[in-house]
Design a protein around this motif. Structure first.
Motif, PDB file in Angstrom:
ATOM      1  N   VAL A  18       0.867  -1.174   0.000  1.00 44.52           N
ATOM      2  CA  VAL A  18       0.000   0.000   0.000  1.00 44.52           C
ATOM      3  C   VAL A  18       0.903   1.223   0.000  1.00 44.52           C
ATOM      4  CG1 VAL A  18      -1.715   1.299   1.313  1.00 44.52           C
ATOM      5  CG2 VAL A  18      -1.849  -1.198   1.231  1.00 44.52           C
ATOM      6  N   ILE A  20       1.904   5.003   0.687  1.00 45.58           N
ATOM      7  CA  ILE A  20       1.433   5.974   1.688  1.00 45.58           C
ATOM      8  C   ILE A  20       1.641   7.418   1.225  1.00 45.58           C
ATOM      9  CG2 ILE A  20       1.564   4.372   3.631  1.00 45.58           C
ATOM     10  CD1 ILE A  20       4.201   5.688   4.430  1.00 45.58           C
ATOM     11  N   ILE A  48      -2.699   7.725  -3.481  1.00 45.26           N
ATOM     12  CA  ILE A  48      -2.354   7.448  -2.082  1.00 45.26           C
ATOM     13  C   ILE A  48      -3.250   6.350  -1.504  1.00 45.26           C
ATOM     14  CG2 ILE A  48      -3.830   9.341  -1.175  1.00 45.26           C
ATOM     15  CD1 ILE A  48      -1.607   9.750   0.995  1.00 45.26           C
ATOM     16  N   TYR A  49      -2.637   5.434  -0.742  1.00 49.10           N
ATOM     17  CA  TYR A  49      -3.278   4.297  -0.056  1.00 49.10           C
ATOM     18  C   TYR A  49      -3.786   3.212  -1.007  1.00 49.10           C
ATOM     19  CZ  TYR A  49      -3.106   7.688   3.751  1.00 49.10           C
ATOM     20  OH  TYR A  49      -2.677   8.632   4.657  1.00 49.10           O
ATOM     21  N   HIS A  50      -3.523   3.330  -2.301  1.00 43.23           N
ATOM     22  CA  HIS A  50      -3.883   2.261  -3.240  1.00 43.23           C
ATOM     23  C   HIS A  50      -2.744   1.230  -3.300  1.00 43.23           C
ATOM     24  CE1 HIS A  50      -7.556   3.884  -5.557  1.00 43.23           C
ATOM     25  NE2 HIS A  50      -7.424   4.597  -4.462  1.00 43.23           N
ATOM     26  N   LYS A  51      -3.014   0.118  -3.986  1.00 46.26           N
ATOM     27  CA  LYS A  51      -2.072  -1.008  -3.989  1.00 46.26           C
ATOM     28  C   LYS A  51      -1.159  -0.980  -5.220  1.00 46.26           C
ATOM     29  CE  LYS A  51      -5.687  -3.781  -3.654  1.00 46.26           C
ATOM     30  NZ  LYS A  51      -6.691  -2.790  -3.223  1.00 46.26           N
TER      31      LYS A  51
END
Lengths: 101, 386
Positions: A18, A20, A48-51
Motif C-alpha cells: 500500500v 502511503i 495514495i493508499y492504493h495497492k
C-alpha cells in the motif's frame, strides 16, 4: 543512501504493497519486508493508499494482502503496476460452498 | 486501572447520566423529541419502527428499545406510546422492567388526549427525573464493569493498515484488564471468517461464526439480493479497497488477538467477559444502535474516509489513521492514529494512548459527536414493512 519509505507491506507473503503517498511512473516504491528495505520501479501513477503489485502475476493468479488471499488477477499484472478493480476481482463464494462449513 | 461512573439500581455502571424519552413507535417519536426540547438533560431517540412490522422484525425493535432503556448510561426512562401500535406500551413496559429496575414512567398519547396533554405530563416527569439524576455522584469502578464496542465505517486502506490494528491492541488490553470488547458487523467478516474461526475459544464458537454469516447470506438470497451489491461501497473503492475479502481482512483487526468467547444476537447483552461477537449488519448506525442496546457504555469507531456519526446513548469515539481525513474533519474525529502509518509510533503505543482516551471519555470527557449533538439511531430489520 537510505530511501524514504513510501509503501507498506503488511505480511512477508503479500503480493501487493500500500503506497502511503501518491507515486508517479518512474519513481521508486520503497518498503520494508522482515526489516529489510526493498524498492521497485513504479510503472504507472498510484493514488495514495492504493495497492502496487510487488511481483509479476498471471491472469487468474491469487493476490495476497494481510498474508491472506484478497482475490485473483483479472489479467496479467506486472510488478510496479496499480492493482485495483480493473485487474483484481473478488473470489469469495457464498459460505455454503466453503469447505470449512 | 479504574474509571468513574454511576452505579445503577440494577448494579450496572453508567458513564453518562441520561434521562431517556423513548418512543414505542414512529407515531410517538416526534412527541418525544418535543419533550426533550423543553427539558435540558433529557434525550430522545428517533424511532422509525415499532408498528407495521412482521413478528420477527417487531421482536428486534422491542429488544432494541428495551435494551436502550436498560443501557447503564441511562438514569431512567419515560416511555411514550401511541396506543394502537404493535409494540404495545404495556408490553414494552414489561420488557424494560424484565431487564432493569431503573426509574420508568409510561404515557400513552391516545389515552392522555393528544400531543400537548402528553407532552405536559412527560415534561413534568422528565424534570423530576433530571433533578434526581443530577444528585448522583460518580464513583470509582474497575474495568470489569466496562463494555466497549468497536466499529468501523467509511473505511479506506488506512483502516486495515493502522486504525483497526490500534483498536485491536486496545481490545487486547481491555480483555487483559477484565473488561469486555464487542466485535460486530457480521457482513464485514465475509472473506475473513476463517481467520476469526481460528480465534474462537471452542469449535462450537467457530461454528457459530460461520452460522451467523450463512444466516446473513441466506437471508439476502431469499429476497433475491446479493451482498456484493453495495459492498465495498463507492467510497471504500475510491479510497483504494478493491474486494470484499480485502475489506473484511482489514475490519477484523478491531477484535485483536484474544480468544473469542461468545457469539450472540443483535441487541442482546454479552454474558461473558473478554472478546465477544455481536451479530450486527455492517450498516454503522444500526450496528452502533445494536451495541448500545446490548449494554456497552462506549464505542470506538474507526474511519478512513471520515464520518460524523454519534449515538444519543453512548459516546462514539471516532478515530482515523488517514492524516488528510483527520485534518479535514477534525471537528468530527477525536483521535489521530496516523503516526502508525508514518512509522512514528507502534500499534501498541498508539493502542495504549487510545486506552487513555477511552478512560477519559468514560470519566466524562465529551466526544466530538456528543458536543455537536449527534443523535443517530437505526434499528436493524429483516424485511419490508407490512
Amino acid at each position: 543512501m537510505r530511501e524514504k519509505i513510501n509503501a507498506l507491506v503488511i505480511n512477508s507473503t503479500d503480493s501487493v504493497a500500500v503506497v502511503i503517498e501518491p507515486l508517479e511512473a518512474g519513481e521508486a516504491a520503497t518498503y520494508k519486508v522482515n526489516g529489510k528495505e526493498k524498492s521497485i520501479a513504479v510503472k504507472e501513477p498510484i493514488p495514495i493508499y492504493h495497492k502496487i503489485a510487488l511481483l509479476d502475476m498471471e491472469k487468474g493468479q491469487g493476490l495476497y494482502k494481510y498474508g491472506e488471499k484478497i482475490g485473483c488477477a483479472l489479467q496479467a499484472i506486472q510488478a510496479g503496476q496499480h492493482v485495483h478493480t480493473h485487474n483484481l476481482v473478488s473470489i469469495r463464494e457464498t459460505i455454503k460452498n466453503r469447505k470449512e462449513f | 486501572m479504574n474509571f468513574w461512573g454511576y452505579r445503577r439500581p440494577d448494579k450496572k455502571v453508567g458513564i453518562r447520566n441520561h434521562v431517556l424519552i423513548l418512543p414505542t413507535c414512529a407515531c410517538s417519536s416526534e412527541t418525544c423529541r418535543m419533550v426533550t426540547m423543553q427539558v435540558k438533560g433529557s434525550i430522545h431517540i428517533s424511532n422509525q419502527n415499532g408498528c407495521a412490522q412482521v413478528e420477527d422484525d417487531l421482536e428486534i425493535t422491542k429488544q432494541v428499545l428495551a435494551g436502550l432503556a436498560a443501557n447503564p448510561n441511562v438514569y431512567g426512562t419515560i416511555l411514550i406510546g401511541l396506543g394502537c401500535e404493535n409494540a404495545q406500551p404495556k408490553d414494552m413496559e414489561g420488557l424494560i422492567l424484565s431487564k432493569t429496575n431503573k426509574p420508568l414512567k409510561t404515557l400513552v398519547i391516545q389515552e392522555e388526549g393528544g400531543t400537548t396533554a402528553t407532552i405536559r405530563k412527560a415534561v413534568e416527569y422528565a424534570q423530576q427525573m433530571v433533578e434526581d439524576a443530577s444528585k448522583l455522584q460518580r464513583k470509582e469502578f474497575g474495568l470489569s464493569e466496562l463494555i466497549v464496542g468497536t466499529n468501523c465505517g467509511g473505511s479506506d486502506p488506512t483502516s486495515g493498515l493502522a486504525a483497526n490494528p490500534v483498536v485491536g491492541s486496545l481490545s487486547d488490553s481491555l480483555v487483559d484488564l477484565g473488561s469486555t470488547s464487542i466485535l460486530c458487523e457480521t457482513t464485514e467478516f465475509i472473506g475473513a471468517e476463517h481467520v476469526l474461526a481460528k480465534q474462537a475459544a471452542t469449535p462450537e464458537i467457530a461454528q457459530q461464526i460461520y452460522e451467523i454469516i450463512k444466516r446473513y447470506e441466506d437471508h439476502l438470497a431469499n429476497v433475491g439480493q446479493s451482498l456484493r451489491n453495495g459492498n465495498p461501497s463507492p467510497g471504500n473503492k475510491a479510497g483504494g479497497i478493491t474486494t470484499l475479502e480485502e475489506k473484511s481482512l482489514g475490519c477484523i483487526h478491531k477484535g485483536g488477538h484474544r480468544p473469542i468467547v461468545e457469539v450472540f444476537d443483535y441487541a442482546k447483552p454479552p454474558t461473558k467477559k473478554g472478546l465477544v461477537i455481536m451479530d450486527t449488519p455492517g450498516y454503522d448506525i444500526a450496528s452502533v444502535t445494536g451495541i448500545a442496546a446490548g449494554g456497552a457504555q462506549v464505542m470506538v469507531f474507526t474511519t478512513g474516509r471520515g464520518t460524523p456519526t454519534g449515538n444519543p446513548i453512548i459516546p462514539v469515539i471516532k478515530m482515523t489513521a488517514n492524516q488528510s481525513t483527520y485534518v479535514k474533519m477534525q471537528e468530527n474525529i477525536d483521535f489521530d492514529a496516523s503516526p502508525v502509518i508514518r512509522s512514528e509510533k507502534s500499534v501498541d503505543e498508539m493502542g495504549a494512548e487510545l486506552l487513555q482516551e477511552v478512560l477519559a471519555v468514560a470519566n466524562g470527557k465529551g466526544v466530538k459527536a456528543e458536543i455537536l449533538g449527534f443523535n443517530d439511531i437505526a434499528i436493524s430489520r429483516l424485511c419490508n414493512y407490512v
